[in-house]
Scaffold this motif. Sequence first.
Motif, PDB file in Angstrom:
ATOM      1  N   VAL A 514      -5.626   6.734   4.908  1.00 47.52           N
ATOM      2  CA  VAL A 514      -6.120   6.854   3.536  1.00 47.52           C
ATOM      3  C   VAL A 514      -7.139   5.752   3.296  1.00 47.52           C
ATOM      4  CG1 VAL A 514      -5.514   6.946   1.081  1.00 47.52           C
ATOM      5  CG2 VAL A 514      -3.862   7.721   2.808  1.00 47.52           C
ATOM      6  N   VAL A 515      -8.314   6.130   2.798  1.00 50.04           N
ATOM      7  CA  VAL A 515      -9.369   5.160   2.487  1.00 50.04           C
ATOM      8  C   VAL A 515      -9.792   5.382   1.045  1.00 50.04           C
ATOM      9  CG1 VAL A 515     -11.563   4.164   3.203  1.00 50.04           C
ATOM     10  CG2 VAL A 515     -10.153   5.394   4.880  1.00 50.04           C
ATOM     11  N   ASN A 516      -9.659   4.361   0.224  1.00 51.61           N
ATOM     12  CA  ASN A 516      -9.958   4.474  -1.201  1.00 51.61           C
ATOM     13  C   ASN A 516     -11.348   3.926  -1.500  1.00 51.61           C
ATOM     14  OD1 ASN A 516      -9.915   4.707  -3.958  1.00 51.61           O
ATOM     15  ND2 ASN A 516      -8.477   3.021  -4.295  1.00 51.61           N
ATOM     16  N   LEU A 517     -12.296   4.820  -1.726  1.00 51.33           N
ATOM     17  CA  LEU A 517     -13.648   4.426  -2.118  1.00 51.33           C
ATOM     18  C   LEU A 517     -13.889   4.666  -3.604  1.00 51.33           C
ATOM     19  CD1 LEU A 517     -13.851   5.635   1.020  1.00 51.33           C
ATOM     20  CD2 LEU A 517     -16.250   5.047   0.681  1.00 51.33           C
ATOM     21  N   SER A 518     -12.828   4.999  -4.339  1.00 54.03           N
ATOM     22  CA  SER A 518     -12.960   5.232  -5.772  1.00 54.03           C
ATOM     23  C   SER A 518     -12.907   3.912  -6.527  1.00 54.03           C
ATOM     24  CB  SER A 518     -11.839   6.166  -6.254  1.00 54.03           C
ATOM     25  OG  SER A 518     -10.609   5.470  -6.334  1.00 54.03           O
ATOM     26  N   GLY A 519     -13.050   3.998  -7.823  1.00 58.32           N
ATOM     27  CA  GLY A 519     -12.998   2.791  -8.644  1.00 58.32           C
ATOM     28  C   GLY A 519     -11.607   2.443  -9.140  1.00 58.32           C
ATOM     29  N   HIS A 520     -10.597   3.186  -8.674  1.00 57.17           N
ATOM     30  CA  HIS A 520      -9.239   2.982  -9.188  1.00 57.17           C
ATOM     31  C   HIS A 520      -8.253   2.952  -8.024  1.00 57.17           C
ATOM     32  CE1 HIS A 520     -10.945   4.025 -13.112  1.00 57.17           C
ATOM     33  NE2 HIS A 520     -11.482   5.092 -12.525  1.00 57.17           N
ATOM     34  N   PRO A 521      -7.159   2.188  -8.160  1.00 59.07           N
ATOM     35  CA  PRO A 521      -6.125   2.214  -7.122  1.00 59.07           C
ATOM     36  C   PRO A 521      -5.513   3.608  -7.002  1.00 59.07           C
ATOM     37  CG  PRO A 521      -5.828   0.349  -8.605  1.00 59.07           C
ATOM     38  CD  PRO A 521      -6.856   1.230  -9.235  1.00 59.07           C
ATOM     39  N   VAL A 522      -5.052   3.935  -5.782  1.00 65.49           N
ATOM     40  CA  VAL A 522      -4.381   5.217  -5.572  1.00 65.49           C
ATOM     41  C   VAL A 522      -3.000   4.955  -4.975  1.00 65.49           C
ATOM     42  CG1 VAL A 522      -6.520   6.520  -5.287  1.00 65.49           C
ATOM     43  CG2 VAL A 522      -5.424   5.514  -3.284  1.00 65.49           C
ATOM     44  N   ASP A 523      -2.079   5.828  -5.284  1.00 61.82           N
ATOM     45  CA  ASP A 523      -0.708   5.660  -4.812  1.00 61.82           C
ATOM     46  C   ASP A 523      -0.581   6.048  -3.346  1.00 61.82           C
ATOM     47  OD1 ASP A 523       0.296   4.818  -7.289  1.00 61.82           O
ATOM     48  OD2 ASP A 523       0.535   6.896  -7.973  1.00 61.82           O
ATOM     49  N   VAL A 524       0.152   5.228  -2.593  1.00 58.52           N
ATOM     50  CA  VAL A 524       0.542   5.557  -1.229  1.00 58.52           C
ATOM     51  C   VAL A 524       2.003   5.152  -1.058  1.00 58.52           C
ATOM     52  CG1 VAL A 524      -1.773   5.301  -0.209  1.00 58.52           C
ATOM     53  CG2 VAL A 524      -0.256   3.308  -0.336  1.00 58.52           C
ATOM     54  N   PRO A 525       2.734   5.810  -0.166  1.00 60.36           N
ATOM     55  CA  PRO A 525       4.138   5.420   0.042  1.00 60.36           C
ATOM     56  C   PRO A 525       4.218   4.098   0.803  1.00 60.36           C
ATOM     57  CG  PRO A 525       3.528   7.236   1.505  1.00 60.36           C
ATOM     58  CD  PRO A 525       2.365   7.022   0.583  1.00 60.36           C
ATOM     59  N   ALA A 526       4.564   3.043   0.104  1.00 63.59           N
ATOM     60  CA  ALA A 526       4.530   1.694   0.681  1.00 63.59           C
ATOM     61  C   ALA A 526       5.450   1.559   1.887  1.00 63.59           C
ATOM     62  CB  ALA A 526       4.907   0.661  -0.382  1.00 63.59           C
ATOM     63  N   ASP A 527       6.553   2.320   1.903  1.00 65.44           N
ATOM     64  CA  ASP A 527       7.492   2.177   3.012  1.00 65.44           C
ATOM     65  C   ASP A 527       6.979   2.808   4.304  1.00 65.44           C
ATOM     66  OD1 ASP A 527       7.648   4.715   1.868  1.00 65.44           O
ATOM     67  OD2 ASP A 527       9.765   4.967   2.367  1.00 65.44           O
ATOM     68  N   ARG A 528       5.866   3.520   4.233  1.00 62.63           N
ATOM     69  CA  ARG A 528       5.306   4.156   5.427  1.00 62.63           C
ATOM     70  C   ARG A 528       4.034   3.472   5.924  1.00 62.63           C
ATOM     71  NH1 ARG A 528       6.057  10.723   4.679  1.00 62.63           N
ATOM     72  NH2 ARG A 528       8.332  10.691   4.414  1.00 62.63           N
ATOM     73  N   VAL A 529       3.623   2.417   5.270  1.00 62.81           N
ATOM     74  CA  VAL A 529       2.376   1.740   5.659  1.00 62.81           C
ATOM     75  C   VAL A 529       2.596   0.985   6.967  1.00 62.81           C
ATOM     76  CG1 VAL A 529       0.706  -0.041   5.047  1.00 62.81           C
ATOM     77  CG2 VAL A 529       1.517   1.568   3.302  1.00 62.81           C
ATOM     78  N   LEU A 530       1.792   1.331   7.956  1.00 63.20           N
ATOM     79  CA  LEU A 530       1.826   0.646   9.248  1.00 63.20           C
ATOM     80  C   LEU A 530       0.856  -0.529   9.283  1.00 63.20           C
ATOM     81  CD1 LEU A 530       1.737   3.850  11.499  1.00 63.20           C
ATOM     82  CD2 LEU A 530       3.757   2.487  10.908  1.00 63.20           C
ATOM     83  N   LEU A 531      -0.287  -0.347   8.631  1.00 58.06           N
ATOM     84  CA  LEU A 531      -1.343  -1.371   8.632  1.00 58.06           C
ATOM     85  C   LEU A 531      -2.269  -1.074   7.473  1.00 58.06           C
ATOM     86  CD1 LEU A 531      -2.668  -3.781  10.173  1.00 58.06           C
ATOM     87  CD2 LEU A 531      -3.994  -2.084  11.449  1.00 58.06           C
ATOM     88  N   ALA A 532      -2.689  -2.107   6.773  1.00 56.01           N
ATOM     89  CA  ALA A 532      -3.643  -1.947   5.676  1.00 56.01           C
ATOM     90  C   ALA A 532      -4.753  -2.969   5.828  1.00 56.01           C
ATOM     91  CB  ALA A 532      -2.949  -2.107   4.321  1.00 56.01           C
ATOM     92  N   SER A 533      -5.946  -2.596   5.362  1.00 61.78           N
ATOM     93  CA  SER A 533      -7.087  -3.497   5.488  1.00 61.78           C
ATOM     94  C   SER A 533      -7.053  -4.625   4.471  1.00 61.78           C
ATOM     95  CB  SER A 533      -8.393  -2.711   5.352  1.00 61.78           C
ATOM     96  OG  SER A 533      -8.516  -2.145   4.058  1.00 61.78           O
ATOM     97  N   GLY A 534      -6.178  -4.499   3.464  1.00 60.24           N
ATOM     98  CA  GLY A 534      -6.002  -5.531   2.457  1.00 60.24           C
ATOM     99  C   GLY A 534      -4.664  -5.334   1.781  1.00 60.24           C
ATOM    100  N   PRO A 535      -4.238  -6.272   0.949  1.00 64.25           N
ATOM    101  CA  PRO A 535      -2.934  -6.162   0.295  1.00 64.25           C
ATOM    102  C   PRO A 535      -2.895  -5.010  -0.704  1.00 64.25           C
ATOM    103  CG  PRO A 535      -4.158  -8.055  -0.539  1.00 64.25           C
ATOM    104  CD  PRO A 535      -4.937  -7.531   0.619  1.00 64.25           C
ATOM    105  N   LEU A 536      -1.720  -4.374  -0.807  1.00 65.14           N
ATOM    106  CA  LEU A 536      -1.507  -3.340  -1.814  1.00 65.14           C
ATOM    107  C   LEU A 536      -1.263  -3.981  -3.173  1.00 65.14           C
ATOM    108  CD1 LEU A 536       0.779  -0.773   0.071  1.00 65.14           C
ATOM    109  CD2 LEU A 536      -1.716  -1.040   0.135  1.00 65.14           C
TER     110      LEU A 536
END
Length: 553
Positions: A514-536
Motif C-alpha cells: 500500500v502506497v499513500n500518495l493522497s493528502g490524508h492518512p489511510v487505514d491499514v491493518p497494523a498487525d499485518r505490517v511487515l515493513l513501512a517506509s515511515g511510522p504509522l
Amino acid sequence: MALDDEQGPAQAWWRSAVMYQVYPRSFADGNGDGEGDLPGLRARLPYLADLGVDGLWISPWFPSPMADGGYDVSDFRGIHPMFGSLDDADAVLREARALGLRVIIDLVPNHTSDEHPWFLAALAAAPGSPERARYFFRDGRGESGQEPPNNWISAFGGPAWSRVTEPDGSPGQWYLHLFAPEQPDLDWSNEAVLDDFDDVLRFWFDRGVDGLRIDAAPAMSKKAGLPDADYGGVLQFRTVDWDDNPHWDVDSVHDIFRRWRAIADTYDGDRAFVAEAVVSTPERLAKYLRPDEMHTAFNFPYLKGPWEAGALRQVIDDTLASFEPVGVPSTWVLTSHDEIRPVTRYGRPTTSSYFIADGQGEVSDLALGTRRARAAALLMLALPGGAYVYQGEELGLPNVDDLPDEVLQDPIFLRSNGEMRGRDGCRVPLPWSGQQPPFGFSPEGVTPWLPQPESWRDLTVEAQDGDPTSMLTLYREALRLRRETPGLYAAGLAWRESAPDVLDFDRGEVLRCVVNLSGHPVDVPADRVLLASGPLDGDGGRLPTDTAAWLSP
C-alpha cells in the motif's frame, strides 16, 4: 539466488534480480588518489553482499579520455589505468562470485572515443576509405560543404555533426556524433564493426561476466540515406516523444541484437543483456525483449514519471500489459548516474524527469523528498520482475546541486554554455564513514575528484548502520523480505479497490503493498505490517501521506 515458489532455483537469475549500479570513479578509492577504482570496489564487495542485492552493474571501466565519464571508450578490451588492470577486473569477478553476486558490465557500442585507433585511422585516411566506412563520414551540404549533412541534433546540445580537417589541411568531411564530438558514432551496417564486437562480447563472457548492459541501444541503427529528422519543433533530445525518427529506434537495430543473443546463448550460466532503451511506447520497448534479443530493459517511463498515483499506476499497467506477450518481466529503476537523485527530485514541485533540466533551479524540500524516496523504494521493490539500485540511493543521498562551476565535467554543462548543470551532482563520491570529507571514500586528507558536502556526515554508511530508522536499514530490510518471502517471484500483481491517490495491490497471496500518495492518512491493518517506509499514525494503523507499507495479505 532467488527462489521461485518451492520449485528450486528460479528459471533465470535476471528475471527477478536486484542489481546495484557501481559508478566506479565515485564508489570507493583503493589507492588514495581521490578517484574510485577496482581495488576500492573489491574492498567493499562484502558491503553489497550484506545489503542484500543479487549482483552489481559496473559502469564503464574501459580505457577512456573521460570526455563523457568513461562513455567514450578507446579500448573495449581493457581497463582504464585510473581503475586498475585486467587482473583487478578478474579479481572483482572472482570475489563477487564467491559472495554470490552476479556482475554485469557496461558496453557502449553506439560510438567510440575520438581517440580510439579506428577513429584515428579514419582521420588519417581518405574519404571513401574502409577506415572511414566504420563511422559516418559524409560530405557537407552547401556550395563548399560548409553545412552539416543533415539536421540531426546531439543529446548534449547543438548539431550532431563535426567537420574534420583533412590530412592536407583543407576543410573536409563531417562525422556523426549523436552525443559529444569526442564520441563518433559507429556504422553498424559495416561488417568490420559487427565482427569486432562479436569478439568483444566473447572477450568479456570468457572472463566470466554474467551480462552486459547496452548503452544507448536505440541509437545503433540509422535510416539509409540519413534523411533529415522531424523533431516536432522541439530541438531537444527527447526520445520519449520520437516516432519514426531516422536515428533513434530504427527497426534494423534488432538485427544486431539477434546476432548478439546467438553469441550469448552459446555460454552456460544464463548470460544476460539489459538494454538502455528510452523509446516512445511500451510496445516499442517490448520489441527489444523478444525471445531472440535482449533479456531485460530498464523501465524508463517508470523512472521518469512524476510522483502521482495515477501516472504510476498507468505505467505499471502499461508495462505489464506490453511485456506479458513476450514473456519478459520488467526491470524497475528509480535513478542512475544520468538522473537527479530521488531525494532531491521528489522534494521539488517538478517530480518528473523526462529531460535532464526538468526541475532545475527549483528548491527541493529534502525532508519531503526523503519521505517520498523511502516510499518509492518499497513500491519499486514490491513490483514483479527485477530492479536496479544506484549507488547512494540506499543511503538517501540528495543531489549536490551547488557544485562549483570549475569542477563540473559533464559535457552537458559544457555544451550548453552552463545553462544546464548536467549530471555531476548525482555522481559525487559516496560517504562511507567519518565526520568530514572525504568520509572514508579516500584516505583522510585526500580530496575526491568531486567535492562532498559537509552535511553528508549524517548519511554515511557508518552513521546509518544499525539505525533502525535509516534509509540503509530500510533497504536492507526490504531486500531481505523480498528474498525470503516464499512464492513472491512467481506471484503476479492484482490491484485492490482503494481510495483516490492510493496504490494498493497484492502479489499473489504472499505480499500486499500500500502506497499513500493522497493528502490524508489511510487505514491499514497494523498487525499485518511487515515493513513501512515511515511510522504509522496512532494506534489503529493509519498510513500517513507519502508513506508505503508491506503487509501480509
